[in-house]
Design an enzyme around this catalytic site. Structure first.
Site: not given
Ligand code: UT7
Length: 336
Positions: A118, A260, A290
């Site tokens: 990520c 993020h 996500n």
């Protein structure tokens, strides 16, 4: 870390792509024991997109996102010198970036994959800006793309509710020092906690009896959600503050906080710790969940489409995730 700036780097254009198939929280409740209420309250996620269909891969999304960015500025793909694909879900372990180079016709570009989960897009931006600032390259395409749906155990409710598939791309160009918009960065890794979030490789014992080789394959995503949550909320604000301090800037200078997109509660907790008003948080995870390396460029692209970001706005971008890795890039937005 202070970067030695010989010249500047700027972001010329962005693009993004998401698959058409939507999986909402009610639909996921029919797959595992969960509910829309639990997922939304704990994460802020309402739905996510999944790349279904045979022979579809991260490359397909990455190509669409890249072409959108190129089209926005009518740039010929042959002008791209370097392609960095940040992904943890390649369709070829030797690298997917070269497939993208060929698909978009960027035949003059060097292309490689960068694996940092990520945090991948943040690391990609920083890597690209070094090549631009030291004069090695003029135009770089940085892509963050992931299809973690292919690596999820769809019977594990603690992970399958979180992730979605997407790609985001940004075209960076070298420029004069005065036009520089990548102001500073701060990066970190702590491998001691690598097992908190991983897609581990598992060996089969003695898979070749004569050679005594131990071959195997990759497992599904394994995550200690509580520990990752605590790590993000404690370390990300410190990274942002360190990055601001070395520019003699303060949190008051921040116009947009672009983290993020992992969990709405993480976004709010980081903003609260830094005393940043919640209306400065860029968030789209209710729609996509996500999306790993894609989450930051996807959210940036959407914020630009919505005309949220103005010339000279300071955007604090921070990524965090498996590794564990985390880091910040501070951008002064310039419209071109
Ligand atoms: O890119 C970085 C990637 N990862 C992250 O950012 C993850 C960061 N962590 C998180 O976002 C949160 O830890 C989660 C959303 C994953 C989990 O939220 P939590 O508040 O930490 O929940 P928990 O794991 O402590 O679980 C609380 C309870 C447990 O039940 P008991 O033991 O209290 O009876 C879980 O079994 O909730 C249960 N639970 C669920 N219940 C309904 C866990 N997942 C679910 C679910 N639906 N999907």
């Amino acid at each position: 870390m202070k970067s030695l700036t010989i010249q500047g780097a700027k972001i010329l254009a962005t693009g993004s792509a998401v698959p058409h198939v939507v999986l909402n929280n009610d639909q996921i409740s029919q797959i595992v024991q969960t509910s829309d209420e639990w997922i939304f309250n704990r994460t802020g996620i309402k739905e996510r997109r999944l790349l279904t269909g045979s022979n579809q891969s991260v490359a397909d999304l990455a190509v669409i996102a890249s072409m959108k960015a190129l089209d926005k500025i009518s740039m010929d793909p042959s002008e791209i010198d370097l392609i960095i694909l940040a992904t943890s879900s390649p369709n070829d372990l030797f690298g997917t970036a070269s497939q993208i180079q060929s698909s978009i016709g960027a035949f003059n570009a060097v292309a490689f994959d960068l694996t940092a989960a990520c945090s991948g897009f943040v690391l990609g931006l920083v890597t690209a800006s070094q090549f631009l600032k030291n004069g090695s390259y003029s135009n770089i395409l940085v892509i963050g793309a992931d299809v973690l749906s292919k690596w999820i155990d769809w019977s594990d409710r603690s992970t399958c509710i979180l992730f979605g598939d997407a790609a985001g791309a940004a075209i960076l160009q070298s420029c004069s020092k005065d036009d520089n918009s990548i102001l500073n960065f701060q990066l970190n890794t702590d491998g001691q906690y690598a097992n908190h979030l991983s897609i581990p490789y598992k060996e089969r014992v003695n898979s070749h009896p004569v050679l005594k080789l131990h071959q195997g394959s990759f497992n599904y995503i394994s995550m200690n959600g509580k520990e990752v949550y605590k790590f993000a909320v404690s370390q990300v604000p410190l990274s942002i503050l360190q990055c601001l301090n070395s520019l003699n800037m303060s949190v008051n200078d921040i116009d947009w906080l672009l983290l993020h997109q992992a969990n709405e509660r993480i976004l709010k907790a980081v903003a609260e710790k830094l005393s940043i008003h919640s209306n400065k948080i860029i968030s789209n995870l209710s729609k996509y969940g996500n999306t790993s390396a894609a989450s930051i460029p996807l959210a940036l692209d959407e914020a630009l489409k919505e005309n949220k970001i103005s010339d000279n706005d300071i955007i604090v971008i921070a990524g965090f995730g498996a590794g564990l890795t985390w880091g910040t890039v501070i951008v002064r937005w310039k419209s071109f």
